[in-house]
Design an enzyme around this catalytic site. Structure first.
Site, PDB file in Angstrom:
ATOM      1  CG  ASN A 192      10.891   2.965  38.583  1.00 18.17           C
ATOM      2  OD1 ASN A 192      11.623   2.207  37.947  1.00 18.17           O
ATOM      3  ND2 ASN A 192      10.726   4.235  38.258  1.00 18.17           N
TER       4      ASN A 192
ATOM      5  CG  LEU B   1       4.468   2.846  45.976  1.00 21.39           C
ATOM      6  CD1 LEU B   1       4.519   1.794  47.068  1.00 21.39           C
ATOM      7  CD2 LEU B   1       5.307   2.356  44.764  1.00 21.39           C
ATOM      8  CG  ASP B   2       5.295   7.195  44.715  1.00 21.30           C
ATOM      9  OD1 ASP B   2       6.156   6.555  45.347  1.00 21.30           O
ATOM     10  OD2 ASP B   2       5.268   7.230  43.473  1.00 21.30           O
TER      11      ASP B   2
ATOM     12  CB  SER C 164       1.491   2.728  41.973  1.00 19.62           C
ATOM     13  OG  SER C 164       2.517   3.658  41.719  1.00 19.62           O
TER      14      SER C 164
ATOM     15  NE  ARG D 266       9.629   7.023  34.355  1.00 17.24           N
ATOM     16  CZ  ARG D 266       9.969   5.772  34.087  1.00 17.24           C
ATOM     17  NH1 ARG D 266      10.642   5.483  32.988  1.00 17.24           N
ATOM     18  NH2 ARG D 266       9.649   4.776  34.898  1.00 17.24           N
TER      19      ARG D 266
HETATM   20  C1  BG6 Z   1       3.635   8.400  40.876  1.00 16.55           C
HETATM   21  C2  BG6 Z   1       4.341   9.595  41.463  1.00 16.55           C
HETATM   22  O1  BG6 Z   1       3.363   7.458  41.859  1.00 16.55           O
HETATM   23  O2  BG6 Z   1       4.448   7.787  39.879  1.00 16.55           O
HETATM   24  C3  BG6 Z   1       4.733  10.561  40.358  1.00 16.55           C
HETATM   25  O3  BG6 Z   1       3.489  10.235  42.398  1.00 16.55           O
HETATM   26  C4  BG6 Z   1       5.563   9.837  39.310  1.00 16.55           C
HETATM   27  O4  BG6 Z   1       5.429  11.647  40.901  1.00 16.55           O
HETATM   28  C5  BG6 Z   1       4.788   8.639  38.792  1.00 16.55           C
HETATM   29  O5  BG6 Z   1       5.896  10.709  38.229  1.00 16.55           O
HETATM   30  C6  BG6 Z   1       5.571   7.825  37.761  1.00 16.55           C
HETATM   31  O6  BG6 Z   1       6.658   7.219  38.391  1.00 16.55           O
HETATM   32  P1  BG6 Z   1       7.797   6.419  37.620  1.00 16.55           P
HETATM   33  O7  BG6 Z   1       8.494   5.654  38.718  1.00 16.55           O
HETATM   34  O8  BG6 Z   1       7.125   5.503  36.633  1.00 16.55           O
HETATM   35  O9  BG6 Z   1       8.675   7.412  36.940  1.00 16.55           O
HETATM   36 MG    MG Z   2       0.278   9.173  45.779  1.00 12.84          MG
END
Ligand code: BG6
Ligand code: MG
Length: 216
Positions: free
Chosen positions: A119, A11-12, A115, A50
């Site tokens: 979130n 995703l990110d 991912s 996280r």
């Molecule tokens: C990943 C990001 O997709 O998700 C990280 O690249 C992030 O930076 C991780 O820490 C966890 O995300 P979330 O939304 O569960 O805090």
């Molecule tokens: Mg990524």
């Protein structure tokens, strides 16, 4: 002719760029704890869960916390992060991502999200592309972080496709390694100088086509 039957997407950094929101929230937390946190440090947190991210940040700041305190800090950071992503709109989808997802489905390929984020469903709903995925596997479904292949193996299983017939789209080195560890092909999103282990690298999904997939 390629045997690709499913595309698994991080995703990110592949579909949206949420790194800036993670950075703002982690920086606020670090500042409250009395130290700073640079954008360069933030790069090292891409794809990292996280709680693992918090552990690294505390280590960089030279701060020790109990497990209970860490849970509270991670929750506080997430509340700020969730507030920021609640304002995301389809305008934040990275160029070509939606079009490529639609093209995959039109070509009869399965699509899944893989991912680390807990979130991810909130984000996909806000950018209005949740319906373009046959399966969503994220941080709520896995116990092991990339480069462990768990998130992608579960995605392959959810769409009923053998790992060898899947291709993973990833912007992080650990994500490409997860694909390799899962016996899958991979397309790196970013620089070929960084994502050296990927089968193919493109600058973004706007430079990806079904024809290119078939060469893998
Ligand atoms: C990943 C990001 O997709 O998700 C990280 O690249 C992030 O930076 C991780 O820490 C966890 O995300 P979330 O939304 O569960 O805090
Ligand atoms: Mg990524």
């Amino acid at each position: 002719m390629s045997n690709i039957k499913a595309c698994l997407f991080d995703l990110d950094g592949v579909i949206v760029d949420t790194a800036v929101y993670h950075y703002k929230a982690w920086k606020r937390l670090a500042n409250e704890l009395g130290f700073d946190f640079t954008e360069e440090d933030n790069e090292k947190l891409k794809g990292v869960s996280r709680i693992e991210s918090l552990n690294l940040i505390l280590q960089w700041g030279g701060v020790t916390k109990t497990d209970a305190e860490k849970q509270e800090l991670a929750t506080r950071k997430n509340e700020w992060y969730v507030e920021m992503i609640s304002h995301m709109t389809p305008a934040e989808i990275l160029p070509g991502a939606k079009e490529f997802l639609i093209a995959c489905r039109a070509a009869g390929l399965k699509t899944a999200l893989g991912s680390a984020s807990k979130n991810s469903t909130t984000i996909l709903n806000n950018i209005k592309i949740v319906d373009l995925f046959d399966a969503i596997i994220d941080g709520n479904h896995v116990s092991k972080s990339k480069p462990d292949p768990e998130v992608f193996l579960k995605g392959a299983e959810a769409v009923g496709v053998a790992p060898a017939d899947c291709v993973v789209f990833e912007d992080a080195i650990a994500g490409i390694q997860a694909a390799i560890n899962g016996g899958m092909k991979s397309v790196g999103i970013g620089s070929p100088d960084v994502l050296t282990q990927a089968d193919m690298v493109v600058s973004g999904l706007d430079n990806m086509t079904i024809e290119k997939l078939q060469t893998l």
